[in-house]
Design a protein around this motif. Structure first.
Motif, mmCIF file in Angstrom:
data_model
loop_
_atom_site.group_PDB
_atom_site.id
_atom_site.type_symbol
_atom_site.label_atom_id
_atom_site.label_comp_id
_atom_site.label_asym_id
_atom_site.label_seq_id
_atom_site.Cartn_x
_atom_site.Cartn_y
_atom_site.Cartn_z
ATOM 1 N N UNK A 166 0.802 -1.222 0.000
ATOM 2 C CA UNK A 166 0.000 0.000 0.000
ATOM 3 C C UNK A 166 0.836 1.273 0.000
ATOM 4 N N UNK A 167 2.159 1.135 0.051
ATOM 5 C CA UNK A 167 2.993 2.337 0.055
ATOM 6 C C UNK A 167 2.868 3.043 -1.284
ATOM 7 N N UNK A 168 2.716 4.352 -1.260
ATOM 8 C CA UNK A 168 2.663 5.112 -2.507
ATOM 9 C C UNK A 168 3.409 6.416 -2.268
ATOM 10 N N UNK A 169 3.564 7.181 -3.336
ATOM 11 C CA UNK A 169 4.309 8.430 -3.220
ATOM 12 C C UNK A 169 3.643 9.391 -2.249
ATOM 13 N N UNK A 170 2.325 9.270 -2.149
ATOM 14 C CA UNK A 170 1.595 10.219 -1.305
ATOM 15 C C UNK A 170 1.793 9.912 0.171
ATOM 16 N N UNK A 171 1.844 8.617 0.504
ATOM 17 C CA UNK A 171 1.884 8.271 1.919
ATOM 18 C C UNK A 171 3.256 7.816 2.384
ATOM 19 N N UNK A 172 4.282 7.962 1.519
ATOM 20 C CA UNK A 172 5.586 7.372 1.823
ATOM 21 C C UNK A 172 6.150 7.808 3.174
ATOM 22 N N UNK A 173 6.047 9.094 3.495
ATOM 23 C CA UNK A 173 6.667 9.537 4.738
ATOM 24 C C UNK A 173 6.014 8.912 5.968
ATOM 25 N N UNK A 174 4.663 8.957 5.989
ATOM 26 C CA UNK A 174 3.998 8.415 7.180
ATOM 27 C C UNK A 174 4.125 6.894 7.234
ATOM 28 N N UNK A 175 4.015 6.263 6.082
ATOM 29 C CA UNK A 175 4.149 4.800 6.060
ATOM 30 C C UNK A 175 5.537 4.388 6.505
ATOM 31 N N UNK A 176 6.551 5.121 6.054
ATOM 32 C CA UNK A 176 7.912 4.731 6.398
ATOM 33 C C UNK A 176 8.140 4.847 7.898
ATOM 34 N N UNK A 177 7.534 5.864 8.509
ATOM 35 C CA UNK A 177 7.669 5.995 9.970
ATOM 36 C C UNK A 177 7.190 4.718 10.641
ATOM 37 N N UNK A 178 5.993 4.271 10.200
ATOM 38 C CA UNK A 178 5.411 3.059 10.791
ATOM 39 C C UNK A 178 6.274 1.838 10.514
ATOM 40 N N UNK A 179 6.757 1.753 9.273
ATOM 41 C CA UNK A 179 7.544 0.576 8.903
ATOM 42 C C UNK A 179 8.862 0.530 9.669
ATOM 43 N N UNK A 180 9.484 1.690 9.837
ATOM 44 C CA UNK A 180 10.751 1.706 10.579
ATOM 45 C C UNK A 180 10.513 1.362 12.041
ATOM 46 N N UNK A 181 9.414 1.838 12.580
ATOM 47 C CA UNK A 181 9.055 1.493 13.953
ATOM 48 C C UNK A 181 8.831 -0.006 14.065
ATOM 49 N N UNK A 182 8.141 -0.550 13.086
ATOM 50 C CA UNK A 182 7.895 -1.991 13.052
ATOM 51 C C UNK A 182 9.220 -2.752 13.007
ATOM 52 N N UNK A 183 10.140 -2.260 12.168
ATOM 53 C CA UNK A 183 11.416 -2.953 11.997
ATOM 54 C C UNK A 183 12.168 -3.063 13.316
ATOM 55 N N UNK A 184 12.066 -2.031 14.138
ATOM 56 C CA UNK A 184 12.834 -2.084 15.384
ATOM 57 C C UNK A 184 12.235 -3.045 16.398
ATOM 58 N N UNK A 185 10.956 -3.374 16.242
ATOM 59 C CA UNK A 185 10.341 -4.252 17.252
ATOM 60 C C UNK A 185 9.849 -5.578 16.689
ATOM 61 N N UNK A 186 10.034 -5.812 15.415
ATOM 62 C CA UNK A 186 9.400 -6.992 14.837
ATOM 63 C C UNK A 186 10.149 -8.271 15.188
ATOM 64 N N UNK A 187 9.478 -9.414 15.084
ATOM 65 C CA UNK A 187 10.135 -10.684 15.376
ATOM 66 C C UNK A 187 11.287 -10.934 14.386
ATOM 67 N N UNK A 188 12.335 -11.609 14.823
ATOM 68 C CA UNK A 188 13.541 -11.774 14.005
ATOM 69 C C UNK A 188 13.263 -12.384 12.630
#
Lengths: 638, 163
Positions: free
Chosen positions: A372-394
């Motif tokens: 669902x990432x698109x040019x319009x939502x990239x900044x907000x989506x990336x925030x969520x994804x990076x947050x996910x990356x730091x806490x996600x299962x290995x």
């Protein structure tokens, strides 16, 4: 003592065995006794002996010597013996055993038995393990039973026919007329079987499919009756009238409506009705709604109906039941490319599911979020994804990291954002990124010439903080080697000024060289970077010379070779040193070659300077704000 | 692993928390050795699941739907295209049928009366499909079959048509 007690007695004895060895002993004794009993004449306990053997079989012990006993018992006139015999056949025989053919005749006789319970045994067994040969042999019998028998037998015969069609597809023609007639049945069991049979026939034969399209109004009528009917003690489950039948009818409608406008039109209203009126508070209702959604999305439905279906999936995402959340996401995943906008409306909920407790739900949420990432939502989506990356299962880290890189490639609003994002990933999940990340990032950095100062400062800071993440360390070493002069200058527009001396830089690189955490490849990067600095710094060249000469006797062959070559560069070829260690030209991907992880500097190799070419855009040009420079941050094919 | 032909259900397994098999029903012909391997794999996978996860697993090209009822795990492998929620309902229905028959069914009932558990299953499913969607009808059929079993010869009971 009644034989059945003996069976339970045996089970008790086996269970009370305290060790595996003891159990084996008991079972061996029992099996020996059973074998002996099998050889004897009929003694009234045959069915119980076979039952004992079947129990032993379930525990994992061999029981093939019971196969012939099954055949014998099936042929017995006694119901209790037939019952266990058929059970044994289903457990011990399959179509690949020779003995299975021997029961064909018994089955044939029992199909015509005067007791429907005996007929039932034969039908069940045939549908369970009937070989193609047996099916061919007995198909006419089954067809006869489909037409004229009690509901009890018809429903079983119908499923037997399903099995036959699966085994011998040509026999489908034989059953088609009877199948059509069965749709008029009122008995739910028979109707259910009929719908399955018709589904099977339509899936295997295109002409039959066309023929059964005419039955769509009838199916719609039956379905409507179910949806609007009141409570029935026989068939209602959690407020839904016969969910099993409803789901099967919806499945059949799906097959009939696929790629066909007329059929799809005929079912449109019904599907809308089911979608709106079915209560999804329990699994039964959700199962029906789920099947409805699958059908709507697969046939040629009106756009309004499709939106309704996607909204149902959106509602499922908010359901307390995690099963329902999970299947909602798998469904959304399937339609995200065809109905992208409709799914986008539920992006918020999907992103929230990244925080779900359930690992499967998390995984699905990640897949969907990336889609669902698109040019319009990239900044907000990336925030969520990076947050996910730091806490996600290995187990999800690697996939998340690649997904983030892909998204950044395609939609970066600026080069600096792109570099920052990649650095963030390397700091959080450096161990889980693919090998190509390092050369790709280096290439990106060389292309962003106005950001060299910013990048090297950032990387230096990251390196000093933590040298355990190999990809990060490699990129940092490379940049420091290349742009060390910018680092020494101290000020840089984009970031806080920092005082770095030549010794500081060399300390950092030496730490990497000496650390047990550094991989051989990383140390290669560090050594080459140190060497490159000999033309970029002024005062500490002697220190570099001594580092290089120490590594001339390093145990690692690659490092040793490099050090020796660099030594030679200092000694015999000092006049060439400046030219060889000159700043790298801007690279583009095609000139990077097949090497992994290492680019530039090592050895006396020159890359041809190429002009930075306009990258092919995977998506239409986005309105991205740019920091300057000729290229948007992204758009390279990955 | 060879799939001979498309089927809705591939196998149904019941096992205890210690991994002891209590019932196995195979809906496609499978060699013994493979059955044993599948049982080992399934048991290991399902028993390793944490409590707060959903009831669906992916395994090979199949979906595995499982649910724990008291000390028994009920595990149904279905085709990848099938409706998992309905599979849960199928498992639930089977448990209800066992419960109705045994009265507050527990694992011991299934152990000591395993053949009955199979007979009940065979009145509910045939050839990997649901054959009867009414709980009461299945219960009545089992009762009638049981009564038939009490008598020595079947041909004298040809008139015993409960349905």
């Amino acid at each position: 003592m009644s034989p059945s007690v003996r069976l339970q007695e045996m089970i008790r004895v086996i269970r009370s065995a305290r060790t595996q060895g003891e159990e084996r002993g008991v079972i061996q004794r029992e099996c020996a006794a059973i074998r002996a009993q099998f050889r004897q004449a009929d003694n009234g306990g045959r069915s119980h002996n076979l039952a004992k053997l079947l129990y032993v079989h379930m525990l994992g012990y061999p029981a093939h010597f019971g196969q012939m006993e099954c055949v014998r018992l099936i042929a017995s006139p006694r119901y209790n013996e037939k019952r266990v015999g058929y059970l044994g056949a289903m457990m011990l025989l399959d179509e690949n055993q020779d003995a299975s053919l021997l029961i064909t005749n018994s089955i044939k006789n029992d199909l015509a038995h005067s007791s429907q319970y005996v007929q039932s045994l034969a039908l069940c067994t045939l549908a369970c393990m009937g070989s193609a040969e047996m099916c061919r042999d007995l198909a006419p019998e089954i067809d006869r039973l489909l037409r004229a028998s009690s509901s009890y037998i018809k429903k079983k015969a119908t499923l037997c026919a399903v099995h036959i069609v699966r085994k011998v597809p040509e026999l489908g023609e034989l059953f088609t007329p009877a199948a059509r007639a069965l749709l008029a049945e009122k008995n739910h069991g028979v109707l259910h079987g009929a719908v399955i049979l018709i589904t099977e026939l339509c899936e295997r034969n295109a002409q039959t499919l066309v023929q059964f399209r005419e039955a769509v109004p009838e199916l719609v009528h039956i379905m409507r009756g179910l949806v609007t009917s009141g409570y029935s003690p026989e068939h209602t489950v959690a407020g839904i009238s016969d969910p099993f039948l409803q789901v099967r009818i919806l499945r059949l409608l799906r097959i009939l409506g696929r790629n066909n406008d007329t059929a799809s039109d005929a079912m449109n209203d019904l599907l809308a009705q089911v979608a709106t009126n079915t209560d999804s508070s329990k699994t039964a209702g959700s199962a029906v709604l789920y099947e409805t959604v699958l059908t709507v999305m697969d046939i040629k439905s009106e756009s309004g109906l499709r939106v309704l279906a996607v909204n149902i999936l959106g509602r499922f995402l908010l359901n307390n039941d995690r099963n329902i959340r999970y299947i909602s996401m798998t469904s959304l995943q399937k339609i995200v490319s065809t109905d992208h906008n409709a799914v986008q409306r539920h992006r918020g909920t999907i992103v929230d599911c990244l925080k779900d407790q359930d690992a499967s739900v998390k995984r699905r949420a990640l897949e969907l979020s990336l889609a669902l990432v698109s040019a319009i939502n990239i900044r907000s989506m990336m925030k969520e994804l990076l947050l996910f990356l730091s806490t996600c299962p290995p187990e999800l880290k690697s996939h998340a990291a690649s997904g983030i890189f892909n998204a950044a490639e395609r939609y970066s609003p600026s080069q600096r954002w792109h570099i920052d994002t990649i650095l963030h990933v390397l700091i959080t999940a450096g161990a889980d990124v693919r090998d190509e990340t390092v050369p790709n990032l280096i290439q990106l950095i060389t292309n962003a010439s106005q950001l060299h100062c910013y990048t090297v400062h950032k990387l230096y800071r990251a390196l000093v903080a933590d040298i355990s993440q190999q990809p990060l360390v490699q990129v940092a070493c490379w940049c420091i080697g290349e742009y060390g002069d910018s680092l020494l200058q101290g000020d840089c527009e984009e970031t806080e000024p920092i005082q770095v001396t030549e010794d500081d830089i060399l300390d950092a690189l030496e730490t990497v060289l000496q650390s047990h955490m550094s991989s051989p490849a990383t140390r290669g990067f560090a050594l080459t970077a140190t060497m490159k600095l000999s033309t970029r710094i002024t005062e500490n060249v002697d220190r570099i010379r001594s580092i290089v000469s120490i590594y001339g006797s390093c145990m690692d062959v690659e490092l040793q070779q490099r050090a020796v070559e660099y030594n030679a560069l200092f000694k015999k070829y000092d006049h060439m040193r400046a030219a060889v260690l000159e700043k790298m030209p801007v690279m583009d991907r095609s000139s990077m070659g097949q090497t992994n992880g290492e680019s530039g500097g090592g050895g006396v190799q020159e890359l041809e300077p190429t002009k930075p070419k306009q990258p092919e855009m995977m998506v239409a040009p986005q309105p991205a704000s740019q920091v300057g420079g000729g290229e948007g941050g992204g758009g390279h094919g990955f | 692993m060879v799939r001979y032909f498309k089927k809705i259900m591939h196998f149904l397994l019941l096992f205890s928390r210690q991994g002891r098999l209590r019932l196995q029903k195979w809906f496609t012909p499978t060699p013994e050795r493979e059955k044993k391997k599948i049982i080992r794999d399934m048991t290991a996978m399902v028993l390793a699941r944490k409590p707060k996860t959903c009831n669906f697993l992916h395994w090979m090209d199949l979906k595995v739907v499982y649910k724990r009822y008291a000390s028994l795990f009920f595990c149904l492998a279905i085709d990848d295209q099938e409706n998992e929620l309905l599979a849960l309902e199928i498992l639930h229905r089977y448990v209800e049928l066992l419960d109705k028959y045994f009265g507050n069914v527990c694992e011991l009932d299934i152990i000591f009366n395993f053949e009955k558990a199979y007979f009940i299953l065979d009145e509910f499913l045939i050839g990997g499909e649901v054959q009867e969607t009414s709980k009461q009808t299945v219960a009545r059929c089992i009762e009638a079959s049981d009564m038939l079993q009490e008598v020595k010869h079947t041909h004298t009971l040809a008139h015993m048509l409960i349905l």
